[in-house]
Each structure stands twice: as structure tokens, then as C-alpha cells.
Scaffold this motif. Structure first.
Motif, short mmCIF file in Angstrom:
data_model
loop_
_atom_site.label_atom_id
_atom_site.label_comp_id
_atom_site.label_asym_id
_atom_site.label_seq_id
_atom_site.Cartn_x
_atom_site.Cartn_y
_atom_site.Cartn_z
N LEU A 66 53.06 56.17 -17.29
CA LEU A 66 54.28 56.82 -16.79
C LEU A 66 55.32 55.81 -16.32
N GLY A 67 54.85 54.67 -15.85
CA GLY A 67 55.78 53.65 -15.35
C GLY A 67 56.59 52.97 -16.44
N ILE A 68 56.00 52.86 -17.65
CA ILE A 68 56.68 52.11 -18.72
C ILE A 68 57.15 53.00 -19.86
N LEU A 69 56.62 54.23 -19.96
CA LEU A 69 56.96 55.09 -21.09
C LEU A 69 58.46 55.30 -21.29
N PRO A 70 59.27 55.58 -20.24
CA PRO A 70 60.71 55.75 -20.48
C PRO A 70 61.36 54.51 -21.09
N ALA A 71 60.98 53.34 -20.60
CA ALA A 71 61.54 52.09 -21.14
C ALA A 71 61.10 51.90 -22.59
N LYS A 78 63.73 37.26 -6.94
CA LYS A 78 63.25 38.38 -6.14
C LYS A 78 63.45 39.69 -6.89
N VAL A 79 62.43 40.57 -6.83
CA VAL A 79 62.50 41.83 -7.58
C VAL A 79 63.26 42.92 -6.84
N ASN A 80 63.85 42.61 -5.68
CA ASN A 80 64.61 43.63 -4.94
C ASN A 80 66.11 43.53 -5.19
N SER A 81 66.51 42.76 -6.20
CA SER A 81 67.93 42.67 -6.52
C SER A 81 68.09 42.55 -8.03
N ALA A 82 69.24 43.01 -8.53
CA ALA A 82 69.49 42.95 -9.96
C ALA A 82 69.53 41.50 -10.45
N GLY A 83 70.13 40.63 -9.65
CA GLY A 83 70.19 39.23 -10.04
C GLY A 83 68.82 38.59 -10.09
N ILE A 95 64.61 47.55 -18.50
CA ILE A 95 64.34 47.13 -17.13
C ILE A 95 64.72 48.18 -16.10
N PRO A 96 65.92 48.80 -16.16
CA PRO A 96 66.27 49.79 -15.13
C PRO A 96 65.38 51.03 -15.16
#
Length: 482
Positions: free
Chosen positions: A182-187, A367-372, A476-477
Motif C-alpha cells: 500500500l505504501g508504494i502501489l500509488p507511486a 533529511k527526509v522531512n524536507s523536499a530538498g 516520490i510524493p
């Protein structure tokens, strides 16, 4: 890990460069030994140069992954013998409306099948189907081979059993099968669609050809399955060419050197002798489908994936109740050897400290808490996955990325693992060396008995670079949103 001594860094980098060169150019004039031997050469150089010890070299070979690859090849062979992939080939050809329609079908069918049967297995059994379909319609093979390889990689990202690196992530992260899916299916679905559109745009004018009717296509697909392709079914057909006897087991060998096992009813169980041939084949086909479904269910409830696949493979061998050599000989042992050499080579390269130095330098910006931060992390994974292969990249970066994410939140840890799975898998489409699936398609197409085609490193790169970058960015989003 700190940088090793300068001689070790130089020699380790040199050995890794040999591996990379032989993988990209397997037939260089001064050393035309091929990818598999090149992988072993680089592994030996790592030991000769004392970059890695012999004991560490053996320990670096990931037996669970090799066991999973081996067993899925065996299971895939029996499923092919049971006609499953013939039906997939017929589905690809049924009422096809031309080259563009066929390309879309290849993308969708391959992506969905790879999620359940691994990208490597699908590429092994579908490459010749795709070549045959393209040839029937006077279409170029290149766009369809690219569609097969790229869609197999994208589709395999959705499940822990889709590819070896996802298996490693599932083991280390303890993420359940349903949560992973479920976590990757949409991507995965979005990436499959984007990749398909890019193929259509790039090869729109080339995808015009003559489309045969569905009946003829179905017959020709059956011919590929039963006769011309290197399938287990062909080993069970009557001998049609002069042959000699195999001194190892008394089986027949045709002019091509292939073992052609004739059925010996005296060795069969009485139950089989009492059955008609039709009932016997129906039983074996049904059993192949049932145990394969059971294997997927076992994955979903959390049983060990490697041993589950091995158990499924041996169950099929035992119930078939005949000499298993014709099945086992079709396993791509050269691919398993290539992986073994790759594991040793990359482990030695890691011991130089260069990969860790790159990570330590980039970690503050990843860091995974920012888009950059996610963008920087994705670029690192893309580069390392193509330089050091995706499985070693996951082994190297997995715990580091998860540890950094744990400082943010528990949810960030799960998303970091899923991001690693998505990016490292799609990174396989960047170049021909990005994944084993690409190499399988390349080698299967080159060695095909009919309609052989040489998919070069540069042909793949021209499509792979833009496709990988766009598909990765689109997916990714969507990671972890369900």
C-alpha cells in the motif's frame, strides 16, 4: 567508516573499475571474457590486492538473495511449463490494435506480473515473446525490449518479493507485506503510466506495423512456448533431430547440445501410470498454480521469503516425479555467479571507505522531512545504485537512512525505507547495469534463437536517463500516502 589507507583505496577502486568496465563493455577487444567472468575477475582482484580477506569475501555473498533468485527461476520454469506465461503472451497479442497498443500492453502486463513473480523471472520468460510479437508486426525490437525491462523494474517496486533489494529492505525494516504494498502501489501505478507515455512519445513513428489477426498470433505464441524458446516444455516434446546420449544420465542430447529428457514410464509412480496423459498434465498444471498462490500467501503472512520460495521449487520438482535436470539446467547459473562476484566486489569497494565518505558528506543535506533533503537523498541513491548496484546500495545506506529518520519520527522511518525501495528500484532503469532485469533482457534478446537483437548500453541509456529521473520524481510524493 573512515577512509582506508591510500594504497587500499586506489587498488579497491581499480578492482571496482574493472567490474564496471566489464559489465558495460563485456566484449572489449583486449579482454573479451564477458560480464560473468569479469565479475569474478574483479572479485579475485579485491582479494589479491588485500582489499578484502577471503573469509570476508565468502561472507559478503548474500545466500538468501541467491536462494530466492534460484528458486524463483525454477518456479518460473514450472509456471511456464504450466502455460501461465503462454497465456500472458496470448493476452498481449489478443485483438492487438497495432504497435502502440501492443507497447502499452507490454508495459501493463509486465509491471503487474513483476510485482508478484519478480522482475527477473518475468524478463526471463517474456523476452522471447516480446521479440516474436514485434517481428510478426514488422516492428523494431528496441522499444519493446525497453518497455519490458523498464516496466519490470517499476512494477517490481510495489512488493517485497518484486526484486532482491526490496527483499533486503523487508527483512531489515520489518515492514509487513500489505503495508509495503500500500505504501508504494500509488507511486508504482503512476510511474508505470509515465514510463509508458514516454516510450510512446519517443518511438511513436516507429510503432507502425502490420498486425496479424488474434488467431494467428495465438498460434505463434504457442509455437514459441512449446518449441523455439528455451522452455521446459520443449524438453518434454518428442525428439525431432539426431541425437546422442548424455553419459551422465543416459538422456538424449540434440545437435545444439541440449539435454532432451524422454519420459520413462518405468520410473513413474503407479498413480501416474494409471492416469491418462491429459489428466496427468492437468494435475501438474493445477499443482503449479496452487503452490505458487500458496507461496504468495506465505510471503504475505511473514514467512521467510527465501526458504518459502525454495520450498515451493522443491515441491514442484518432487511432485513432477521425474529427473529434475532438464528443469535445473535452465536456471541462469551465470547470473548467480555474476551476482556472487558482484557482492564480493562491492563489499571490497565499501571497505575502501569511499561510499561511506560520500554518505557522511551528504547526510546533513539528506533529511527526509524536507523536499530538498528528499531530493538530495534520491540523487545519492540513484548514483550509488548505478555505480555500486542497488542491492549493495540498500545494504550500505539502509540502516544509515533509517537511523537518521528515527530522529524525526517513527513514521519517517517507515517512509525512509519505502523511499529507499522506490528510488533504488527505479534507479535500475537509468542504465543497462542498473538492475539484473536489464541484463537478463539484454542477454536473452541477444541469444534468442529467432529474432535476436543486441540491446546496447547506449541504446538503453538514451531512454533510461530521462525516464528514470521523471518517474522517480513523479513517484516520490506518492510514497506512503495510503
Amino acid at each position: 567508516m573512515a577512509l582506508a589507507s591510500l594504497p587500499k583505496v586506489i587498488l579497491g577502486s581499480l578492482a571496482f573499475a574493472v567490474f564496471w568496465m566489464m559489465a558495460v563493455f563485456p566484449s572489449v577487444p583486449f579482454l573479451p571474457i564477458g560480464r560473468t567472468a569479469g565479475s569474478l575477475l574483479s572479485a579475485v582482484l579485491m582479494i589479491v590486492f588485500h582489499v578484502i580477506s577471503p573469509d570476508d569475501a565468502y561472507a559478503s555473498i548474500d545466500l538468501p538473495i541467491l536462494g530466492l533468485l534460484f528458486s524463483t527461476m525454477v518456479v518460473g520454469g514450472y509456471l511456464k511449463n504450466a502455460g501461465m506465461f503462454k497465456h500472458l503472451g496470448t493476452l498481449l497479442a489478443w485483438k492487438s490494435q497495432g504497435g502502440r497498443d501492443l507497447l502499452c500492453r507490454v508495459c501493463v502486463v509486465t509491471a503487474l506480473a513483476s510485482a508478484l513473480f519478480t522482475n527477473d523471472t518475468c524478463c526471463v520468460v517474456l523476452t522471447e515473446f516480446v521479440l516474436e510479437l514485434a517481428a510478426e508486426r514488422n516492428l523494431p525490437a528496441k522499444p519493446f525490449l525497453l518497455a519490458l525491462a523498464s516496466s519490470a523494474n517499476i512494477g517490481s517496486s510495489a512488493t517485497p518479493i518484486g526484486n532482491p533489494q526490496n527483499l533486503v529492505i523487508a527483512f531489515n525494516s520489518k515492514i509487513s507485506f500489505p503495508k509495503f504494498l500500500l505504501g508504494i502501489l500509488p507511486a508504482m501505478l503512476a510511474g508505470m503510466a509515465v514510463n509508458m507515455v514516454m516510450l510512446l512519445c519517443m518511438y511513436w513513428k516507429d510503432l507502425e506495423g502490420v498486425s496479424p489477426d488474434a488467431v494467428d498470433a495465438g498460434k505463434q505464441m504457442h509455437a514459441v512456448e512449446e518449441g523455439r524458446s528455451p522452455s521446459i516444455a520443449s524438453l518434454k516434446s518428442p525428439l525431432k533431430s539426431p541425437h546422442t546420449l548424455n553419459p551422465l544420465n543416459g538422456s538424449a542430447i540434440n545437435d545444439d547440445g541440449e539435454s532432451m529428457m524422454e519420459e520413462n514410464l518405468s520410473t513413474k509412480h503407479p498413480w501416474f501410470m494409471q492416469c491418462t496423459e491429459h489428466h496427468r498434465k492437468l494435475f501438474l498444471k493445477s499443482f503449479a498454480y496452487i503452490v505458487t498462490v500458496g507461496m504468495v500467501v506465505a510471503y504475505m503472512v511473514g514467512l521467510n521469503m527465501s526458504w518459502t520460495a525454495i520450498t515451493t521449487a522443491i515441491a514442484l520438482v518432487v511432485v513432477d516425479f521425474r529427473d529434475a535436470e532438464p528443469c535445473l539446467v535452465k536456471v541462469s547459473y551465470s547470473l548467480l555467479v555474476f551476482f556472487s562476484g558482484m557482492f564480493i566486489t562491492v563489499s571490497g569497494f565499501n571497505k575502501t571507505g569511499l561510499p561511506s565518505a560520500i554518505w557522511n558528506f551528504m547526510a546533513p543535506y539528506s533529511k527526509v522531512n524536507s523536499a530538498g533533503g528528499i531530493s538530495v537523498l534520491s540523487i545519492i541513491i540513484l548514483l550509488l545504485s548505478n555505480l555500486a548496484s542497488n542491492v549493495p546500495t540498500v545494504l550500505l545506506m539502509g540502516n544509515e537512512v533509517a537511523t537518521a529518520a528515527a530522529l524525526i519520527s517513527p513514521a519517517a522511518v517507515t517512509r525512509s525505507w519505502l523511499l529507499l525501495a522506490w528510488v533504488s528500484t527505479v534507479a535500475g532503469n537509468l542504465s543497462l547495469l542498473g538492475s539484473a532485469a536489464n541484463l537478463i533482457v539484454c542477454e536473452q534478446a541477444r541469444r534468442a534463437p529467432r529474432n535476436a537483437y543486441e540491446l546496447t548500453f547506449w541504446n538503453h541509456l538514451i531512454f533510461g536517463v530521462p525516464s528514470t529521473l521523471i518517474v522517480t520524481a513523479v513517484g516520490i510524493p506518492l510514497i506512503g500516502k495510503m
